[in-house]
Design a protein around this motif. Structure first.
Motif, PDB file in Angstrom:
ATOM      1  N   LEU A   1       1.707   4.363 -66.983  1.00 41.37           N
ATOM      2  CA  LEU A   1       2.544   4.747 -65.851  1.00 41.37           C
ATOM      3  C   LEU A   1       2.419   3.774 -64.683  1.00 41.37           C
ATOM      4  O   LEU A   1       3.249   3.774 -63.777  1.00 41.37           O
ATOM      5  CB  LEU A   1       2.219   6.164 -65.406  1.00 41.37           C
ATOM      6  CG  LEU A   1       2.492   7.229 -66.467  1.00 41.37           C
ATOM      7  CD1 LEU A   1       2.120   8.602 -65.945  1.00 41.37           C
ATOM      8  CD2 LEU A   1       3.932   7.200 -66.930  1.00 41.37           C
ATOM      9  N   LEU A   2       1.406   2.922 -64.727  1.00 38.52           N
ATOM     10  CA  LEU A   2       1.240   1.887 -63.710  1.00 38.52           C
ATOM     11  C   LEU A   2       1.869   0.564 -64.141  1.00 38.52           C
ATOM     12  O   LEU A   2       2.020  -0.345 -63.327  1.00 38.52           O
ATOM     13  CB  LEU A   2      -0.246   1.676 -63.407  1.00 38.52           C
ATOM     14  CG  LEU A   2      -0.964   2.900 -62.842  1.00 38.52           C
ATOM     15  CD1 LEU A   2      -2.467   2.672 -62.833  1.00 38.52           C
ATOM     16  CD2 LEU A   2      -0.447   3.235 -61.458  1.00 38.52           C
ATOM     17  N   ALA A   3       2.239   0.473 -65.419  1.00 37.42           N
ATOM     18  CA  ALA A   3       2.862  -0.755 -65.932  1.00 37.42           C
ATOM     19  C   ALA A   3       4.242  -0.934 -65.297  1.00 37.42           C
ATOM     20  O   ALA A   3       4.952   0.036 -65.032  1.00 37.42           O
ATOM     21  CB  ALA A   3       2.982  -0.678 -67.448  1.00 37.42           C
TER      22      ALA A   3
ATOM     23  N   GLY B   1      10.731  -4.272 -62.691  1.00 41.11           N
ATOM     24  CA  GLY B   1      10.317  -4.483 -61.311  1.00 41.11           C
ATOM     25  C   GLY B   1       9.588  -3.343 -60.626  1.00 41.11           C
ATOM     26  O   GLY B   1       9.178  -3.488 -59.476  1.00 41.11           O
ATOM     27  N   LYS B   2       9.412  -2.210 -61.295  1.00 36.77           N
ATOM     28  CA  LYS B   2       8.749  -1.059 -60.671  1.00 36.77           C
ATOM     29  C   LYS B   2       7.756  -0.447 -61.646  1.00 36.77           C
ATOM     30  O   LYS B   2       7.958  -0.509 -62.856  1.00 36.77           O
ATOM     31  CB  LYS B   2       9.754   0.046 -60.329  1.00 36.77           C
ATOM     32  CG  LYS B   2      10.871  -0.313 -59.414  1.00 36.77           C
ATOM     33  CD  LYS B   2      11.782   0.905 -59.257  1.00 36.77           C
ATOM     34  CE  LYS B   2      13.132   0.524 -58.698  1.00 36.77           C
ATOM     35  NZ  LYS B   2      14.012   1.694 -58.631  1.00 36.77           N
ATOM     36  N   PRO B   3       6.722   0.218 -61.136  1.00 38.38           N
ATOM     37  CA  PRO B   3       5.844   0.982 -62.037  1.00 38.38           C
ATOM     38  C   PRO B   3       6.643   2.091 -62.723  1.00 38.38           C
ATOM     39  O   PRO B   3       7.561   2.675 -62.127  1.00 38.38           O
ATOM     40  CB  PRO B   3       4.797   1.586 -61.098  1.00 38.38           C
ATOM     41  CG  PRO B   3       4.879   0.802 -59.839  1.00 38.38           C
ATOM     42  CD  PRO B   3       6.278   0.289 -59.741  1.00 38.38           C
ATOM     43  N   LEU B   4       6.307   2.364 -63.963  1.00 40.73           N
ATOM     44  CA  LEU B   4       7.018   3.421 -64.709  1.00 40.73           C
ATOM     45  C   LEU B   4       7.069   4.725 -63.924  1.00 40.73           C
ATOM     46  O   LEU B   4       8.096   5.403 -63.888  1.00 40.73           O
ATOM     47  CB  LEU B   4       6.326   3.686 -66.043  1.00 40.73           C
ATOM     48  CG  LEU B   4       6.762   2.870 -67.232  1.00 40.73           C
ATOM     49  CD1 LEU B   4       5.939   3.259 -68.452  1.00 40.73           C
ATOM     50  CD2 LEU B   4       8.223   3.015 -67.501  1.00 40.73           C
TER      51      LEU B   4
ATOM     52  N   CYS C   1       5.057  -3.117 -76.059  1.00 39.57           N
ATOM     53  CA  CYS C   1       6.291  -3.784 -76.495  1.00 39.57           C
ATOM     54  C   CYS C   1       7.538  -3.016 -76.057  1.00 39.57           C
ATOM     55  O   CYS C   1       8.619  -3.607 -75.915  1.00 39.57           O
ATOM     56  CB  CYS C   1       6.288  -4.016 -77.998  1.00 39.57           C
ATOM     57  SG  CYS C   1       6.271  -2.515 -78.988  1.00 39.57           S
ATOM     58  N   ASP C   2       7.421  -1.715 -75.812  1.00 37.99           N
ATOM     59  CA  ASP C   2       8.567  -0.923 -75.346  1.00 37.99           C
ATOM     60  C   ASP C   2       9.019  -1.350 -73.956  1.00 37.99           C
ATOM     61  O   ASP C   2      10.175  -1.161 -73.592  1.00 37.99           O
ATOM     62  CB  ASP C   2       8.228   0.572 -75.316  1.00 37.99           C
ATOM     63  CG  ASP C   2       7.958   1.146 -76.697  1.00 37.99           C
ATOM     64  OD1 ASP C   2       8.431   0.565 -77.697  1.00 37.99           O
ATOM     65  OD2 ASP C   2       7.260   2.173 -76.773  1.00 37.99           O
ATOM     66  N   LEU C   3       8.116  -1.937 -73.176  1.00 34.34           N
ATOM     67  CA  LEU C   3       8.479  -2.405 -71.837  1.00 34.34           C
ATOM     68  C   LEU C   3       9.455  -3.575 -71.882  1.00 34.34           C
ATOM     69  O   LEU C   3      10.203  -3.805 -70.947  1.00 34.34           O
ATOM     70  CB  LEU C   3       7.218  -2.835 -71.056  1.00 34.34           C
ATOM     71  CG  LEU C   3       6.264  -1.723 -70.689  1.00 34.34           C
ATOM     72  CD1 LEU C   3       4.958  -2.303 -70.166  1.00 34.34           C
ATOM     73  CD2 LEU C   3       6.892  -0.798 -69.668  1.00 34.34           C
ATOM     74  N   ARG C   4       9.438  -4.308 -72.995  1.00 34.22           N
ATOM     75  CA  ARG C   4      10.313  -5.460 -73.129  1.00 34.22           C
ATOM     76  C   ARG C   4      11.627  -5.112 -73.812  1.00 34.22           C
ATOM     77  O   ARG C   4      12.499  -5.966 -73.955  1.00 34.22           O
ATOM     78  CB  ARG C   4       9.602  -6.559 -73.900  1.00 34.22           C
ATOM     79  CG  ARG C   4       8.383  -7.089 -73.167  1.00 34.22           C
ATOM     80  CD  ARG C   4       7.704  -8.187 -73.930  1.00 34.22           C
ATOM     81  NE  ARG C   4       7.080  -7.763 -75.179  1.00 34.22           N
ATOM     82  CZ  ARG C   4       5.866  -7.217 -75.275  1.00 34.22           C
ATOM     83  NH1 ARG C   4       5.151  -7.012 -74.199  1.00 34.22           N
ATOM     84  NH2 ARG C   4       5.379  -6.883 -76.445  1.00 34.22           N
ATOM     85  N   ALA C   5      11.754  -3.889 -74.273  1.00 34.91           N
ATOM     86  CA  ALA C   5      12.980  -3.486 -74.967  1.00 34.91           C
ATOM     87  C   ALA C   5      14.164  -3.519 -74.023  1.00 34.91           C
ATOM     88  O   ALA C   5      14.023  -3.351 -72.823  1.00 34.91           O
ATOM     89  CB  ALA C   5      12.805  -2.083 -75.552  1.00 34.91           C
ATOM     90  N   VAL C   6      15.331  -3.749 -74.579  1.00 35.72           N
ATOM     91  CA  VAL C   6      16.546  -3.746 -73.790  1.00 35.72           C
ATOM     92  C   VAL C   6      16.772  -2.336 -73.252  1.00 35.72           C
ATOM     93  O   VAL C   6      16.721  -1.372 -74.028  1.00 35.72           O
ATOM     94  CB  VAL C   6      17.750  -4.194 -74.644  1.00 35.72           C
ATOM     95  CG1 VAL C   6      19.035  -4.131 -73.847  1.00 35.72           C
ATOM     96  CG2 VAL C   6      17.517  -5.592 -75.187  1.00 35.72           C
ATOM     97  N   PRO C   7      16.984  -2.177 -71.958  1.00 35.15           N
ATOM     98  CA  PRO C   7      17.210  -0.838 -71.417  1.00 35.15           C
ATOM     99  C   PRO C   7      18.383  -0.141 -72.115  1.00 35.15           C
ATOM    100  O   PRO C   7      19.389  -0.763 -72.421  1.00 35.15           O
ATOM    101  CB  PRO C   7      17.537  -1.095 -69.945  1.00 35.15           C
ATOM    102  CG  PRO C   7      16.947  -2.431 -69.652  1.00 35.15           C
ATOM    103  CD  PRO C   7      17.035  -3.205 -70.944  1.00 35.15           C
ATOM    104  N   VAL C   8      18.204   1.139 -72.376  1.00 28.13           N
ATOM    105  CA  VAL C   8      19.227   1.938 -73.025  1.00 28.13           C
ATOM    106  C   VAL C   8      19.908   2.795 -71.972  1.00 28.13           C
ATOM    107  O   VAL C   8      19.259   3.558 -71.275  1.00 28.13           O
ATOM    108  CB  VAL C   8      18.583   2.851 -74.099  1.00 28.13           C
ATOM    109  CG1 VAL C   8      19.637   3.699 -74.767  1.00 28.13           C
ATOM    110  CG2 VAL C   8      17.832   2.019 -75.126  1.00 28.13           C
ATOM    111  N   ARG C   9      21.199   2.680 -71.855  1.00 28.60           N
ATOM    112  CA  ARG C   9      21.917   3.455 -70.841  1.00 28.60           C
ATOM    113  C   ARG C   9      22.771   4.563 -71.444  1.00 28.60           C
ATOM    114  O   ARG C   9      23.195   5.460 -70.748  1.00 28.60           O
ATOM    115  CB  ARG C   9      22.818   2.539 -70.004  1.00 28.60           C
ATOM    116  CG  ARG C   9      22.029   1.643 -69.092  1.00 28.60           C
ATOM    117  CD  ARG C   9      21.510   2.454 -67.946  1.00 28.60           C
ATOM    118  NE  ARG C   9      20.762   1.608 -67.054  1.00 28.60           N
ATOM    119  CZ  ARG C   9      19.878   2.038 -66.205  1.00 28.60           C
ATOM    120  NH1 ARG C   9      19.601   3.290 -66.128  1.00 28.60           N
ATOM    121  NH2 ARG C   9      19.242   1.210 -65.426  1.00 28.60           N
ATOM    122  N   ALA C  10      23.103   4.498 -72.689  1.00 25.75           N
ATOM    123  CA  ALA C  10      24.009   5.498 -73.265  1.00 25.75           C
ATOM    124  C   ALA C  10      23.307   6.385 -74.237  1.00 25.75           C
ATOM    125  O   ALA C  10      22.246   6.149 -74.679  1.00 25.75           O
ATOM    126  CB  ALA C  10      25.176   4.812 -73.950  1.00 25.75           C
TER     127      ALA C  10
END
Length: 190
Positions: free
Chosen positions: A21-23, A27-30, A181-190
């Protein structure tokens, strides 16, 4: 009156030694993403349930208006999701009869999801849950916090299957961060 509970007391075992949760994510912590989502929901305030590392997690919450966020420290670090929810429910004020439940590791929730759940709850469901193609996700709107708290205190399930209504809300409501590795995943919006 309605509140939000953010569950942030878990162990993050699959993430490794660091507190996920601090990762930083985009640009922001989770945890900051979770707090922002909760405070955009139709609620008066949010309760942040933390366990281990509570001082660092609370420092993120300190960036938000104090009247909108309350920190609840679980007595035993790394509580289960059920026990964390119970800590949050016990900390609600008497007039907070409904609450949303958000997870601390779902950064890409689509805007308006909480409002959609609130609209559906007006039709009398005990709980309304976001889902994606049959998979349950978050947030969840609890329509009767007192009954849910009593059930959890008794060791029972918070809801029976026939008491919960699910609404299709897209993949983002199940796209939590479990591994680095989930932090580098492409953000999912849909």
């Amino acid at each position: 009156m309605r509140a939000a509970i953010i569950l942030a007391a878990g162990r993050s075992q699959r993430f490794g030694a660091a507190n996920k949760l601090l990762a930083r994510y985009r640009g922001k912590p989770l945890l900051q993403w979770a707090i922002e989502h909760a405070l955009r929901a139709p609620v008066g305030r949010a309760l942040l349930v933390v366990g281990a590392d509570h001082r660092r997690l609370t420092s993120i919450a300190a960036h938000f208006p104090a009247h909108r966020i309350t920190t609840v420290v679980a007595r035993t670090p790394n509580e289960s999701r059920r026990k964390s929810l119970l800590y949050g429910l016990r900390a609600l004020r008497r007039h907070e009869r409904e609450c949303f439940v958000f997870l601390g590791d779902l950064p890409d929730l689509p805007g308006g999801v909480a409002t959609r759940l609130a609209v559906r709850a007006r039709r009398g469901a005990a709980a309304v849950r976001a889902r994606h193609r049959g998979t349950p996700g978050h947030p969840v709107l609890i329509g009767d916090t007192a009954t849910t708290r009593k059930r959890l205190e008794a060791g029972d399930k918070p809801f029976e299957q026939d008491e919960m209504v699910s609404i299709e809300c897209g993949r983002a409501i199940i796209a939590d961060i479990d591994r680095p590795c989930d932090l580098r995943a492409v953000p999912v919006r849909a």
